[in-house]
Design an enzyme around this catalytic site. Sequence first.
Site, PDB file in Angstrom:
ATOM      1  N   MET A  98       0.797  -1.059  -0.081  1.00 23.30           N
ATOM      2  CA  MET A  98       0.078   0.016   0.057  1.00 23.30           C
ATOM      3  C   MET A  98       0.771   1.406   0.093  1.00 23.30           C
ATOM      4  O   MET A  98       0.730   2.199   0.810  1.00 23.30           O
ATOM      5  CB  MET A  98      -0.783   0.055   1.177  1.00 23.30           C
ATOM      6  CG  MET A  98      -1.955  -1.260   1.193  1.00 23.30           C
ATOM      7  SD  MET A  98      -2.753  -1.649  -0.282  1.00 23.30           S
ATOM      8  CE  MET A  98      -4.291  -0.526   0.036  1.00 23.30           C
ATOM      9  N   ILE A 100       2.441   4.202  -2.647  1.00 22.15           N
ATOM     10  CA  ILE A 100       2.639   4.823  -4.233  1.00 22.15           C
ATOM     11  C   ILE A 100       4.113   4.948  -4.440  1.00 22.15           C
ATOM     12  O   ILE A 100       4.980   5.282  -3.349  1.00 22.15           O
ATOM     13  CB  ILE A 100       2.064   6.278  -4.150  1.00 22.15           C
ATOM     14  CG1 ILE A 100       0.530   6.009  -4.084  1.00 22.15           C
ATOM     15  CG2 ILE A 100       2.351   6.935  -5.539  1.00 22.15           C
ATOM     16  CD1 ILE A 100      -0.375   7.306  -4.273  1.00 22.15           C
ATOM     17  N   HIS A 117      -5.001  -5.451  -8.114  1.00 21.43           N
ATOM     18  CA  HIS A 117      -6.030  -4.383  -7.663  1.00 21.43           C
ATOM     19  C   HIS A 117      -7.343  -4.889  -7.487  1.00 21.43           C
ATOM     20  O   HIS A 117      -7.743  -5.570  -8.543  1.00 21.43           O
ATOM     21  CB  HIS A 117      -5.976  -3.134  -8.702  1.00 21.43           C
ATOM     22  CG  HIS A 117      -6.559  -1.857  -8.065  1.00 21.43           C
ATOM     23  ND1 HIS A 117      -6.234  -1.107  -7.047  1.00 21.43           N
ATOM     24  CD2 HIS A 117      -7.778  -1.442  -8.415  1.00 21.43           C
ATOM     25  CE1 HIS A 117      -7.349  -0.198  -6.934  1.00 21.43           C
ATOM     26  NE2 HIS A 117      -8.171  -0.386  -7.746  1.00 21.43           N
ATOM     27  N   GLU A 151       1.933   5.673 -13.677  1.00 18.67           N
ATOM     28  CA  GLU A 151       0.415   6.204 -13.429  1.00 18.67           C
ATOM     29  C   GLU A 151      -0.304   5.088 -12.578  1.00 18.67           C
ATOM     30  O   GLU A 151      -0.403   4.011 -13.016  1.00 18.67           O
ATOM     31  CB  GLU A 151      -0.522   6.618 -14.792  1.00 18.67           C
ATOM     32  CG  GLU A 151      -1.902   7.219 -14.288  1.00 18.67           C
ATOM     33  CD  GLU A 151      -2.633   7.847 -15.401  1.00 18.67           C
ATOM     34  OE1 GLU A 151      -3.757   8.211 -15.331  1.00 18.67           O
ATOM     35  OE2 GLU A 151      -2.173   7.276 -16.571  1.00 18.67           O
ATOM     36  N   LEU A 152      -0.721   5.542 -11.288  1.00 17.35           N
ATOM     37  CA  LEU A 152      -1.452   4.714 -10.284  1.00 17.35           C
ATOM     38  C   LEU A 152      -2.617   3.860 -10.874  1.00 17.35           C
ATOM     39  O   LEU A 152      -3.455   4.214 -11.288  1.00 17.35           O
ATOM     40  CB  LEU A 152      -1.955   5.502  -9.400  1.00 17.35           C
ATOM     41  CG  LEU A 152      -2.427   4.392  -8.038  1.00 17.35           C
ATOM     42  CD1 LEU A 152      -1.348   3.942  -7.122  1.00 17.35           C
ATOM     43  CD2 LEU A 152      -3.160   5.602  -7.023  1.00 17.35           C
ATOM     44  N   ASP A 153      -2.331   2.676 -10.548  1.00 16.37           N
ATOM     45  CA  ASP A 153      -3.486   1.445 -11.083  1.00 16.37           C
ATOM     46  C   ASP A 153      -3.610   1.443 -12.707  1.00 16.37           C
ATOM     47  O   ASP A 153      -4.961   1.408 -12.780  1.00 16.37           O
ATOM     48  CB  ASP A 153      -4.521   1.869 -10.116  1.00 16.37           C
ATOM     49  CG  ASP A 153      -4.478   1.532  -8.632  1.00 16.37           C
ATOM     50  OD1 ASP A 153      -3.608   0.516  -8.306  1.00 16.37           O
ATOM     51  OD2 ASP A 153      -5.112   1.906  -8.019  1.00 16.37           O
ATOM     52  N   GLU A 182      -8.774 -13.270  -6.349  1.00 16.18           N
ATOM     53  CA  GLU A 182      -7.503 -12.689  -6.628  1.00 16.18           C
ATOM     54  C   GLU A 182      -6.429 -14.009  -6.462  1.00 16.18           C
ATOM     55  O   GLU A 182      -5.429 -14.005  -6.823  1.00 16.18           O
ATOM     56  CB  GLU A 182      -7.057 -11.655  -5.545  1.00 16.18           C
ATOM     57  CG  GLU A 182      -8.342 -10.542  -5.601  1.00 16.18           C
ATOM     58  CD  GLU A 182      -7.788  -9.477  -4.656  1.00 16.18           C
ATOM     59  OE1 GLU A 182      -6.524  -9.118  -4.254  1.00 16.18           O
ATOM     60  OE2 GLU A 182      -8.652  -8.636  -4.138  1.00 16.18           O
TER      61      GLU A 182
HETATM   62  C1  GAR Z   1      -6.125  -7.169  -1.857  1.00 19.00           C
HETATM   63  O1  GAR Z   1      -7.421  -7.408  -1.827  1.00 19.00           O
HETATM   64  C2  GAR Z   1      -5.254  -6.534  -2.892  1.00 19.00           C
HETATM   65  O2  GAR Z   1      -6.047  -6.575  -3.951  1.00 19.00           O
HETATM   66  C3  GAR Z   1      -5.418  -5.060  -2.201  1.00 19.00           C
HETATM   67  O3  GAR Z   1      -5.087  -5.290  -0.967  1.00 19.00           O
HETATM   68  C4  GAR Z   1      -5.438  -6.629  -0.551  1.00 19.00           C
HETATM   69  C5  GAR Z   1      -4.440  -7.136   0.204  1.00 19.00           C
HETATM   70  O4  GAR Z   1      -4.771  -8.534   0.672  1.00 19.00           O
HETATM   71  N1  GAR Z   1      -4.589  -4.337  -3.076  1.00 19.00           N
HETATM   72  C6  GAR Z   1      -4.681  -2.790  -3.060  1.00 19.00           C
HETATM   73  O5  GAR Z   1      -5.809  -2.372  -2.587  1.00 19.00           O
HETATM   74  C7  GAR Z   1      -3.622  -2.278  -4.022  1.00 19.00           C
HETATM   75  N2  GAR Z   1      -4.065  -0.968  -4.146  1.00 19.00           N
HETATM   76  P1  GAR Z   1      -3.408  -9.425   0.944  1.00 19.00           P
HETATM   77  O6  GAR Z   1      -2.529  -8.898   1.771  1.00 19.00           O
HETATM   78  O7  GAR Z   1      -4.093 -10.467   1.938  1.00 19.00           O
HETATM   79  O8  GAR Z   1      -2.970  -9.945  -0.290  1.00 19.00           O
END
Ligand code: GAR
Length: 197
Positions: A98, A100, A117, A151-153, A182
Amino acid sequence: MKNIVILISGSGSNMLAIVQAAKRENWAAKYQARVAAVISNKADAKGLALAEREGIATEALDHKAFASREAFDAALAQRIDRHATAEAPPLVLLAGFMRILTSDFVNHYAGRLVNIHPSLLPAFAGLNTHQRAIDAGCKVAGATVHLVTPELDHGPILAQAVVPVLQGDTADALAARVLTQEHLIYPQAVVKLLQNQ
Ligand code: GAR
């Protein structure tokens, strides 16, 4: 051998899914690739303990110890690049990382820096993706694995998964539904990258 370095900030469930897929599917033999290290910007990230239990080297690098984003990113890159091998530079996977990242960092890893993401990009870049999808009345939501660009995301999409948004969904319920997907698409997307390299 190609080393994979995974960056996390929290629970590390995507990291664990990748580590376990690498073992189960024997990425070392099939793709000459292995998860070499997990690095967190938070020393108390739960994922670090999970990685240790899997026998993966871990490291914490607290971003608050650095005066600037540039200084943190430079130190982070130094840690990552220790995992370069004679055959290949490391593949870097952001898994709930998390922070940037600066353009310099992103450009240094161009084509080998991947993120997951929790939305169907290009919709809902940024934070609070699940609540925003619910508030917008979306009927489906999901997750995106993509190559990271400055560029973010943004950046080329490698894989996506779609889940329904159900009547009365909360952000937490939707997040949990998305997260299960995911864990499937992130290891699959990494395999595709490894196969193409
Ligand atoms: C996941 O949902 C991932 O997609 C998100 O954080 C979570 C991490 O979970 N990522 C973002 O929001 C990035 N901008 P995890 O630590 O259990 O993998």
